[in-house]
Design a protein around this motif. Structure first.
Motif, short mmCIF file in Angstrom:
data_model
loop_
_atom_site.label_atom_id
_atom_site.label_comp_id
_atom_site.label_asym_id
_atom_site.label_seq_id
_atom_site.Cartn_x
_atom_site.Cartn_y
_atom_site.Cartn_z
N MET A 1 0.82 -1.12 0.12
CA MET A 1 -0.12 0.09 -0.04
C MET A 1 0.93 1.37 -0.13
O MET A 1 2.08 1.30 0.57
N PHE A 2 0.40 2.10 -0.56
CA PHE A 2 1.31 3.47 -0.76
C PHE A 2 1.27 4.09 0.67
O PHE A 2 0.29 4.20 1.17
N SER A 3 2.23 4.82 0.89
CA SER A 3 2.40 5.53 2.17
C SER A 3 1.24 6.74 2.13
O SER A 3 1.06 7.12 3.15
N ALA A 4 0.86 7.26 1.00
CA ALA A 4 0.12 8.52 0.94
C ALA A 4 -0.94 8.00 -0.06
O ALA A 4 -0.79 7.44 -1.15
N PRO A 5 -2.27 8.54 0.13
CA PRO A 5 -3.23 8.01 -1.07
C PRO A 5 -2.80 8.74 -2.27
O PRO A 5 -2.13 9.91 -2.42
N ASN A 6 -2.90 8.02 -3.34
CA ASN A 6 -2.75 8.17 -4.57
C ASN A 6 -4.02 8.92 -5.61
O ASN A 6 -3.81 8.95 -6.77
N ALA A 7 -4.92 8.85 -4.89
CA ALA A 7 -6.45 9.42 -5.55
C ALA A 7 -7.41 9.83 -4.69
O ALA A 7 -7.28 9.56 -3.45
N VAL A 8 -8.18 10.64 -5.13
CA VAL A 8 -9.41 11.24 -4.38
C VAL A 8 -10.78 11.08 -5.11
O VAL A 8 -10.68 11.22 -6.20
N ARG A 9 -11.64 10.50 -4.34
CA ARG A 9 -12.97 10.54 -4.73
C ARG A 9 -13.53 11.72 -4.41
O ARG A 9 -13.76 12.17 -3.36
N LEU A 10 -14.20 12.44 -5.44
CA LEU A 10 -14.90 13.65 -5.40
C LEU A 10 -16.32 14.01 -5.93
O LEU A 10 -16.60 13.10 -7.06
N ARG A 11 -17.06 14.61 -5.36
CA ARG A 11 -18.30 14.68 -6.02
C ARG A 11 -18.73 16.44 -6.71
O ARG A 11 -18.29 17.37 -5.70
N VAL A 12 -18.86 16.57 -7.78
CA VAL A 12 -19.07 18.10 -8.21
C VAL A 12 -20.56 17.95 -8.51
O VAL A 12 -21.16 17.21 -9.37
N SER A 13 -21.15 18.99 -7.96
CA SER A 13 -22.58 19.34 -8.27
C SER A 13 -22.84 21.07 -8.81
O SER A 13 -22.05 21.65 -8.23
N ILE A 14 -23.81 21.25 -9.72
CA ILE A 14 -23.97 22.59 -10.26
C ILE A 14 -24.86 23.06 -9.12
O ILE A 14 -26.15 22.47 -8.92
N ASP A 15 -24.59 24.20 -8.66
CA ASP A 15 -25.73 24.78 -7.67
C ASP A 15 -26.75 25.63 -8.31
O ASP A 15 -26.65 25.91 -9.34
N GLY A 16 -27.81 25.63 -7.53
CA GLY A 16 -28.85 26.41 -8.02
C GLY A 16 -29.96 25.77 -8.74
O GLY A 16 -30.71 26.48 -9.37
N ILE A 17 -29.80 24.44 -9.23
CA ILE A 17 -30.82 23.64 -9.95
C ILE A 17 -31.34 22.35 -9.25
O ILE A 17 -30.42 21.75 -8.65
N GLN A 18 -32.49 22.30 -9.31
CA GLN A 18 -33.11 21.00 -8.69
C GLN A 18 -33.93 20.22 -9.80
O GLN A 18 -34.68 20.81 -10.41
N PRO A 19 -33.75 18.96 -9.84
CA PRO A 19 -32.97 18.15 -8.93
C PRO A 19 -31.54 18.29 -9.43
O PRO A 19 -31.11 18.66 -10.60
N ALA A 20 -30.46 17.86 -8.64
CA ALA A 20 -29.24 18.15 -8.74
C ALA A 20 -28.52 17.51 -9.84
O ALA A 20 -28.72 16.35 -10.21
N ILE A 21 -27.73 18.06 -10.54
CA ILE A 21 -26.79 17.92 -11.67
C ILE A 21 -25.67 17.48 -10.97
O ILE A 21 -24.86 18.64 -10.66
N TRP A 22 -25.14 16.10 -11.11
CA TRP A 22 -23.68 16.02 -10.52
C TRP A 22 -22.98 15.16 -11.05
O TRP A 22 -23.48 14.20 -11.84
N ARG A 23 -21.74 14.76 -10.88
CA ARG A 23 -20.93 13.73 -11.00
C ARG A 23 -19.98 13.37 -10.13
O ARG A 23 -19.57 14.17 -9.14
N ARG A 24 -19.71 12.13 -10.00
CA ARG A 24 -18.78 11.36 -9.03
C ARG A 24 -17.41 11.36 -9.64
O ARG A 24 -17.70 10.09 -10.38
N LEU A 25 -16.36 11.73 -9.35
CA LEU A 25 -15.18 11.38 -10.05
C LEU A 25 -14.21 10.84 -9.13
O LEU A 25 -14.04 11.27 -7.91
N VAL A 26 -13.14 10.06 -9.58
CA VAL A 26 -11.81 9.70 -8.82
C VAL A 26 -10.83 10.36 -9.80
O VAL A 26 -10.52 10.04 -10.78
N ILE A 27 -10.11 11.08 -9.09
CA ILE A 27 -9.19 12.06 -9.71
C ILE A 27 -7.53 11.61 -9.16
O ILE A 27 -7.59 11.38 -7.78
N PRO A 28 -6.61 11.65 -9.92
CA PRO A 28 -5.21 11.42 -9.43
C PRO A 28 -4.96 12.42 -8.34
O PRO A 28 -5.08 13.51 -8.65
N ALA A 29 -4.44 11.71 -7.24
CA ALA A 29 -4.01 12.98 -6.23
C ALA A 29 -3.02 14.19 -6.45
O ALA A 29 -2.82 15.03 -6.03
#
Length: 205
Positions: free
Chosen positions: A1-29
């Protein structure tokens, strides 16, 4: 296992719109904020035609040359987005704002959900999930998008034919194709990548 995380899972959503428009991404750290900008553009199929910036901890990050061109003496300083890597964030649960197109003012909330230790060091981002189509480019922000949906939903509206042609002849606000979005996200850092001008039309049965 790496000593430090090598990726991050994040959620990106557009504000002000319902129902929410969003994407869940895994991005290299090791990606910096400029890379993240390109990843978000790919995830929502924004065309990268307009200015953007990140607001993090009360500070602005972006393309310094572009954002400071024409800025007034009282405008907040802009820091170079290339100087901040995702691994610089200290904990899960951190949130910040990404704004694209200062005219339409598409504000996105970015939440760092989880740090990851992947077995294989990631070279590109992936999209794991999401929901709904993003509004068309240059539609006029949230109020313009509401009007756009009203006109598209009413074939008797005098603007309907023109608006339908303008958006490519088809628009489904509930559209989301994970395979297609994931392909776009995987190509996010490729130079001169081409974006779809319009939402894909459904295949005829």
């Amino acid at each position: 296992m790496f000593s430090a995380p090598n990726a991050v899972r994040l959620r990106v959503s557009i504000d002000g719109i319902q129902p929410a428009i969003w994407r869940r991404l895994v991005i290299p750290a090791h990606w910096n904020l400029e890379h993240l900008h390109l990843g978000i553009q790919a995830a929502f199929n924004w065309w990268n035609y307009h200015l953007h910036e990140f607001h993090i901890g009360g500070l602005r990050f972006g393309d310094v040359v572009l954002l400071e061109d024409g800025a007034g003496p009282d405008d907040p300083r802009v820091f170079d987005e290339r100087d901040v890597q995702l691994k610089d964030f200290s904990r899960s649960g951190s949130t910040f704002t990404y704004t694209y197109d200062f005219g339409d003012n598409w504000r996105h909330t970015v939440e760092l959900e989880e740090w990851l230790w992947l077995d294989v060091f990631p070279k590109k981002a992936i999209c794991e999930d999401g929901a709904f189509a993003r509004p068309p480019e240059d539609v006029g922000g949230t109020s313009g998008y509401e009007h756009f949906l009203e006109v598209m939903g009413d074939i008797e509206d005098p603007e309907h034919a023109d608006i339908k042609r303008w958006c490519g002849g088809h628009f489904d606000p509930e559209w989301f194709d994970l395979d297609l979005v994931n392909k776009d996200v995987g190509n996010a850092l490729k130079p001169n990548v081409r974006r779809r001008l319009h939402q894909p039309k459904p295949k005829r049965v």
